[in-house]
Scaffold this motif. Structure first.
Motif, short mmCIF file in Angstrom:
data_model
loop_
_atom_site.label_atom_id
_atom_site.label_comp_id
_atom_site.label_asym_id
_atom_site.label_seq_id
_atom_site.Cartn_x
_atom_site.Cartn_y
_atom_site.Cartn_z
N GLY A 174 57.99 31.44 65.84
CA GLY A 174 56.56 31.47 66.12
C GLY A 174 55.73 32.11 65.02
N GLY A 202 49.52 33.41 69.97
CA GLY A 202 50.57 32.93 70.87
C GLY A 202 51.82 33.75 70.72
N PRO A 203 52.85 33.31 71.42
CA PRO A 203 54.08 34.12 71.44
C PRO A 203 54.81 34.14 70.10
CG PRO A 203 54.38 32.09 72.67
CD PRO A 203 52.95 32.13 72.24
N ALA A 231 58.68 35.52 68.81
CA ALA A 231 59.98 36.03 69.28
C ALA A 231 60.82 36.47 68.08
CB ALA A 231 60.72 34.96 70.07
#
Length: 109
Positions: free
Chosen positions: A55, A64-65, A67
């Motif tokens: 990401g 946004g996410p 990880a």
């Protein structure tokens, strides 16, 4: 700037993070790994911990996410690095990072 081996080694057990691709990749997937990570691991006998960042492609503009996936340590036996050993280690670590990403994407899809 090129680091000497002494400058690059972890001090007092502190970890050293190396991005084996050398830069951010502007496409999907992993880029070509350079020799530094594998060479340092071979020269020192230090295990490599595969880490995938998912990401981050469009950072800092993406919202946004994000990880960070951490794999299991891969032991590396201390020995003189050569092109074949470096390629073997790079392929092993690249495969493990790709698997971390693939497994993660299956879970979130």
């Amino acid at each position: 700037y090129t680091l000497s081996l002494h400058d690059a080694l972890p001090i007092s057990g502190n970890p050293l993070g190396i991005f084996p691709e050398g830069t951010r990749i502007k496409k999907d997937g992993l880029g070509r790994f350079h020799s530094g990570m594998a060479s340092l691991a071979l020269m020192t006998g230090t295990p490599i911990i595969p880490v995938a960042v998912v990401g981050s492609r469009f950072l800092p503009h993406r919202k946004g996410p994000l990880a960070v996936l951490i794999g299991k340590p891969v032991p590396v036996r201390k020995q003189r690095p050569d092109d074949e050993l470096v390629a073997e280690i790079n392929d092993e670590i690249k495969g493990r990072i790709q698997k971390l990403m693939d497994d993660y994407m299956k879970k979130v899809s």
